[in-house]
Write a protein that holds these residues in place. Sequence first.
Motif, PDB file in Angstrom:
ATOM      1  N   UNK A 162      13.946  42.500  43.089  1.00  0.00           N
ATOM      2  CA  UNK A 162      13.380  42.116  44.368  1.00  0.00           C
ATOM      3  C   UNK A 162      13.216  43.281  45.326  1.00  0.00           C
ATOM      4  N   UNK A 163      12.914  42.949  46.561  1.00  0.00           N
ATOM      5  CA  UNK A 163      12.682  43.948  47.596  1.00  0.00           C
ATOM      6  C   UNK A 163      13.916  44.791  47.899  1.00  0.00           C
ATOM      7  N   UNK A 164      15.097  44.146  47.950  1.00  0.00           N
ATOM      8  CA  UNK A 164      16.331  44.864  48.228  1.00  0.00           C
ATOM      9  C   UNK A 164      17.142  44.956  46.944  1.00  0.00           C
ATOM     10  N   UNK A 165      17.442  46.161  46.490  1.00  0.00           N
ATOM     11  CA  UNK A 165      18.183  46.317  45.231  1.00  0.00           C
ATOM     12  C   UNK A 165      19.541  45.613  45.279  1.00  0.00           C
ATOM     13  N   UNK A 166      19.854  44.899  44.221  1.00  0.00           N
ATOM     14  CA  UNK A 166      21.067  44.113  44.107  1.00  0.00           C
ATOM     15  C   UNK A 166      21.609  44.302  42.688  1.00  0.00           C
ATOM     16  N   UNK A 167      22.872  44.725  42.573  1.00  0.00           N
ATOM     17  CA  UNK A 167      23.466  45.034  41.276  1.00  0.00           C
ATOM     18  C   UNK A 167      24.788  44.294  41.113  1.00  0.00           C
ATOM     19  N   UNK A 168      24.786  43.112  40.492  1.00  0.00           N
ATOM     20  CA  UNK A 168      26.050  42.435  40.228  1.00  0.00           C
ATOM     21  C   UNK A 168      26.745  43.092  39.030  1.00  0.00           C
ATOM     22  N   UNK A 169      27.952  43.581  39.260  1.00  0.00           N
ATOM     23  CA  UNK A 169      28.733  44.204  38.197  1.00  0.00           C
ATOM     24  C   UNK A 169      29.907  43.276  37.896  1.00  0.00           C
ATOM     25  N   UNK A 170      30.134  43.006  36.611  1.00  0.00           N
ATOM     26  CA  UNK A 170      31.122  42.008  36.203  1.00  0.00           C
ATOM     27  C   UNK A 170      32.240  42.624  35.372  1.00  0.00           C
ATOM     28  N   UNK A 171      33.435  42.115  35.602  1.00  0.00           N
ATOM     29  CA  UNK A 171      34.599  42.396  34.767  1.00  0.00           C
ATOM     30  C   UNK A 171      34.941  41.081  34.085  1.00  0.00           C
ATOM     31  N   UNK A 172      34.983  41.096  32.769  1.00  0.00           N
ATOM     32  CA  UNK A 172      35.290  39.895  32.001  1.00  0.00           C
ATOM     33  C   UNK A 172      36.533  40.153  31.169  1.00  0.00           C
ATOM     34  N   UNK A 173      37.428  39.175  31.148  1.00  0.00           N
ATOM     35  CA  UNK A 173      38.561  39.220  30.223  1.00  0.00           C
ATOM     36  C   UNK A 173      38.424  38.019  29.302  1.00  0.00           C
TER      37      UNK A 173
END
Length: 173
Positions: A49-60
Amino acid sequence: MQDIFDGYFYNPSRGNLTLPRVIDELFNYMAEDTERFYDIIVGCDSSSGEEPNFPVAVVILRKGGGGRFFLKKIKYPPSAKKKFFNWKARVLNEVLLSCQLALSLREKIINKAAQLSTDSLNYEFRYIHADVGENGQTKDMIKEVVGLIRGNGFEPKIKPESYVASVVADRYS
């Protein structure tokens, strides 16, 4: 200097947690069933989208018994749009954020394990999941992404095995 991972990680059961609380939750989860083996994995996706968005996940993952995730949305100001002018720049930033979080997390996990004398816990933290694969436009970036992850001391997983990036983080992009 402020760490990009300061602030809160979201977990559907526990709500918003600081990174030290995420570490506590990882160890609490492993302590619930010390007979099982656990994988701790990091991955990231991005929005276009217009504004960069980066969801970073930690999974166990508890092998054969479910898992938990913790998610931090990294948002850049609108002025950063120029920095991520194309999908290749976004994909590289996804991997860089994953590596940065994994390196910080690994250090914190090692320190916490030393404090707790956790000989009874069976876990591994060696994978970073990248949202690239043999099919689609990202196929030309595989060597670069794999090299970046390995260069940071982790093993890469790409699509279709990179579910932390392509499913968990993707759901929140």
